[in-house]
Scaffold this motif. Sequence first.
Motif, PDB file in Angstrom:
ATOM      1  N   UNK A   1       0.867  -1.175   0.000  1.00  0.00           N
ATOM      2  CA  UNK A   1       0.000   0.000   0.000  1.00  0.00           C
ATOM      3  C   UNK A   1       0.897   1.217   0.000  1.00  0.00           C
ATOM      4  N   UNK A   2       0.656   2.109  -0.938  1.00  0.00           N
ATOM      5  CA  UNK A   2       1.527   3.271  -1.108  1.00  0.00           C
ATOM      6  C   UNK A   2       0.801   4.549  -0.729  1.00  0.00           C
ATOM      7  N   UNK A   3       1.539   5.474  -0.086  1.00  0.00           N
ATOM      8  CA  UNK A   3       0.989   6.787   0.241  1.00  0.00           C
ATOM      9  C   UNK A   3       2.127   7.795   0.166  1.00  0.00           C
ATOM     10  N   UNK A   4       2.235   8.462  -0.960  1.00  0.00           N
ATOM     11  CA  UNK A   4       3.321   9.428  -1.131  1.00  0.00           C
ATOM     12  C   UNK A   4       4.668   8.736  -1.106  1.00  0.00           C
ATOM     13  N   UNK A   5       5.538   9.162  -0.201  1.00  0.00           N
ATOM     14  CA  UNK A   5       6.875   8.575  -0.116  1.00  0.00           C
ATOM     15  C   UNK A   5       6.899   7.283   0.716  1.00  0.00           C
ATOM     16  N   UNK A   6       5.775   6.912   1.271  1.00  0.00           N
ATOM     17  CA  UNK A   6       5.702   5.758   2.160  1.00  0.00           C
ATOM     18  C   UNK A   6       5.007   4.572   1.486  1.00  0.00           C
ATOM     19  N   UNK A   7       5.583   3.385   1.684  1.00  0.00           N
ATOM     20  CA  UNK A   7       4.970   2.149   1.212  1.00  0.00           C
ATOM     21  C   UNK A   7       4.952   1.142   2.349  1.00  0.00           C
ATOM     22  N   UNK A   8       3.764   0.612   2.651  1.00  0.00           N
ATOM     23  CA  UNK A   8       3.630  -0.433   3.656  1.00  0.00           C
ATOM     24  C   UNK A   8       3.476  -1.765   2.943  1.00  0.00           C
ATOM     25  N   UNK A   9       4.174  -2.759   3.441  1.00  0.00           N
ATOM     26  CA  UNK A   9       4.157  -4.089   2.814  1.00  0.00           C
ATOM     27  C   UNK A   9       3.850  -5.128   3.886  1.00  0.00           C
ATOM     28  N   UNK A  10       2.952  -6.042   3.575  1.00  0.00           N
ATOM     29  CA  UNK A  10       2.586  -7.104   4.510  1.00  0.00           C
ATOM     30  C   UNK A  10       2.752  -8.447   3.819  1.00  0.00           C
ATOM     31  N   UNK A  11       3.428  -9.363   4.487  1.00  0.00           N
ATOM     32  CA  UNK A  11       3.552 -10.752   4.008  1.00  0.00           C
ATOM     33  C   UNK A  11       3.037 -11.647   5.129  1.00  0.00           C
ATOM     34  N   UNK A  12       1.769 -12.026   5.039  1.00  0.00           N
ATOM     35  CA  UNK A  12       1.168 -12.812   6.108  1.00  0.00           C
ATOM     36  C   UNK A  12       1.744 -14.221   6.173  1.00  0.00           C
ATOM     37  N   UNK A  13       2.177 -14.749   5.049  1.00  0.00           N
ATOM     38  CA  UNK A  13       2.708 -16.114   5.055  1.00  0.00           C
ATOM     39  C   UNK A  13       4.005 -16.183   5.855  1.00  0.00           C
ATOM     40  N   UNK A  14       4.768 -15.086   5.837  1.00  0.00           N
ATOM     41  CA  UNK A  14       6.023 -15.033   6.587  1.00  0.00           C
ATOM     42  C   UNK A  14       5.874 -14.307   7.909  1.00  0.00           C
ATOM     43  N   UNK A  15       4.689 -13.768   8.176  1.00  0.00           N
ATOM     44  CA  UNK A  15       4.426 -12.977   9.392  1.00  0.00           C
ATOM     45  C   UNK A  15       5.449 -11.838   9.494  1.00  0.00           C
ATOM     46  N   UNK A  16       5.472 -11.028   8.450  1.00  0.00           N
ATOM     47  CA  UNK A  16       6.515 -10.007   8.312  1.00  0.00           C
ATOM     48  C   UNK A  16       5.880  -8.781   7.677  1.00  0.00           C
ATOM     49  N   UNK A  17       6.119  -7.599   8.290  1.00  0.00           N
ATOM     50  CA  UNK A  17       5.645  -6.363   7.675  1.00  0.00           C
ATOM     51  C   UNK A  17       6.801  -5.385   7.560  1.00  0.00           C
ATOM     52  N   UNK A  18       6.682  -4.511   6.574  1.00  0.00           N
ATOM     53  CA  UNK A  18       7.740  -3.533   6.320  1.00  0.00           C
ATOM     54  C   UNK A  18       7.139  -2.172   6.020  1.00  0.00           C
ATOM     55  N   UNK A  19       7.941  -1.146   6.291  1.00  0.00           N
ATOM     56  CA  UNK A  19       7.619   0.212   5.882  1.00  0.00           C
ATOM     57  C   UNK A  19       8.831   0.748   5.125  1.00  0.00           C
ATOM     58  N   UNK A  20       8.606   1.208   3.894  1.00  0.00           N
ATOM     59  CA  UNK A  20       9.674   1.803   3.104  1.00  0.00           C
ATOM     60  C   UNK A  20       9.436   3.311   3.008  1.00  0.00           C
ATOM     61  N   UNK A  21      10.487   4.066   3.195  1.00  0.00           N
ATOM     62  CA  UNK A  21      10.425   5.513   3.041  1.00  0.00           C
ATOM     63  C   UNK A  21      11.378   5.892   1.916  1.00  0.00           C
ATOM     64  N   UNK A  22      10.827   6.473   0.861  1.00  0.00           N
ATOM     65  CA  UNK A  22      11.657   6.924  -0.268  1.00  0.00           C
ATOM     66  C   UNK A  22      12.056   8.366  -0.070  1.00  0.00           C
ATOM     67  N   UNK A  23      13.197   8.738  -0.661  1.00  0.00           N
ATOM     68  CA  UNK A  23      13.656  10.131  -0.609  1.00  0.00           C
ATOM     69  C   UNK A  23      13.553  10.681   0.816  1.00  0.00           C
TER      70      UNK A  23
END
Lengths: 114, 112
Positions: B56-78
């Motif tokens: 899910x993307x919102x401006x410079x931020x992207x949230x990523x969810x992988x339920x199979x691995x029970x792992x979430x991430x937040x990416x911040x660009x620029x």
Amino acid sequence: DAGVTQSPTHLIKTRGQHVTLRCSPISGHKSVSWYQQVLGQGPQFIFQYYEKEERGRGNFPDRFSARQFPNYSSELNVNALLLGDSALYLCASSLLGGSTDTQYFGPGTRLTVL
Amino acid sequence: QKEVEQDPGPLSVPEGAIVSLNCTYSNSAFQYFMWYRQYSRKGPELLMYTYSSGNKEDGRFTAQVDKSSKYISLFIRDSQPSDSATYLCAMSAWNTGNQFYFGTGTSLTVIP
């Protein structure tokens, strides 16, 4: 529109004393949750109230109690304070308090127990 | 084992870098995933939330969810110096009594 407000901002108490913290939710929100955040840690859930009823309780001793008033504001009370109760106490409000209901946090009350 | 694990950092990056923040969790019932930003001595501020696996993307931020691995991430660009804060992941499930479970928080500093 005002966000979640909490009072007081800071508080210093000594061991054994009692403290009352106050929270006013966002207008229209009916649920309030309380969290304790120790320095360097994430918030830990203490209580949730919805329509003046306790809906959830975290793993905290009975020295911690709370209530919600008809206007949806809330109080957190802590008795017999211990040094380990020193923390930032956060109040969060949400519309209905469901598990997928976004919670909006106030600025917190920083409690120091000496 | 904690419900939610998050590397506390601290993380220090130059301005303009891509930042990756991560959390793992143990409760497979978690269904609602959030990222909060907390400035020093302030309350957490909601950045993003998502219900499902994927991005899910919102401006410079992207949230990523992988339920199979029970792992979430937040990416911040620029990344910008104003992004310097502590980032908290949080999650909840239908069977956890309406409480949110938070990670420890990752402290991020973006150097101009």
